[in-house]
Enzyme design. Sequence first.
Site, PDB file in Angstrom:
ATOM      1  CB  CYS A  87      -0.918  -0.024   1.215  1.00 30.40           C
ATOM      2  SG  CYS A  87      -1.792   1.530   1.530  1.00 30.40           S
ATOM      3  CB  CYS A  90       0.212   1.931   4.087  1.00 35.29           C
ATOM      4  SG  CYS A  90      -1.470   1.308   3.857  1.00 35.29           S
TER       5      CYS A  90
END
Length: 322
Positions: A87, A90
């Site tokens: 991600c 993230c």
Amino acid sequence: MTHPRGSAASSAAMSAALSGAVDLSGLKARADAARQQPAAGAPPRGGGEGQSAGGSVVEVSEASFQAEVVDRSMETLVVVDLWAEWCGPCKQLSPLLEKLAAEANGAWVLAKIDVDANPRISQLFGVQSIPTIVAIAGGQPVDAFSGALPEPQIREWLAKLLDALRDQLPGIRAAEQAGGAEPEEVEDPRFTEAEDALDRGDYAAAQAAYERILDAEPANELARAALVQVRFAARAGEVDAGALARAEADPADLDAQLAAADFEIAQGSVEGAFTRLIDAVRRTAGDERNRVREHLVGLFELFDPADDRVASARRQLASALY
């Protein structure tokens, strides 16, 4: 519960979905079983290895979820960071949260959960996208947001959560007192710019600053309310004390009536200003009536909608119009 500006809608929807619908204690039995039967030759992944039990950042697995999140949230705020290695956002958000958690000195704890390694936790929260951030207090979710928000918004979100939970979770105040100071008030630099302009008496610059916030965040109620106040202050600042005399001398002079109402509001004569404009509504029609009505409704916005003076004036306005 409050939400970071710019993500209120998604945060509110997520919080509503979580509230009362997520039973975090449901993981306890599986966690107990996992602790009794660890994988051969290795500790459970994400179980906090390399982190102290009292640390401000912990890596959490299903096996450690009960202790590190549910139990810990009975004493202090736990912020769950649901992330994955693949991600991109993230990788921006997680380091920021770790930095903020370290700054908090234990007033709240960051619990990092790899959703790929712990899919049942992800399913428990009904995660639709990552990063997803969930605030846990007293064993239950209390607020959430998704996406990599800017640092000022996250700081504000955390500050409001701590303010709301400080009297309920003893660990928050204990950590703050151990740190030797009350938490600093989070300042949004955009609002600071507007407030500095107000301090200088530069209403135009303050208005422009609030308008820029609303251009970026149309649902920002703080900026909207502040803009209403600034516009009124600028307008009222140009009204002299002779406005009342001019309005009394010529009831048909709408400019005088509107200016006099502004002057009365600025002087604290709220009911007098409302009555003046309601009477003007009764005396006018067409475009003139609409002009007075809009000015009066704008004055209503300066006050709490629950203010008895506003509620009474709204009823009188409706009667005058219909």
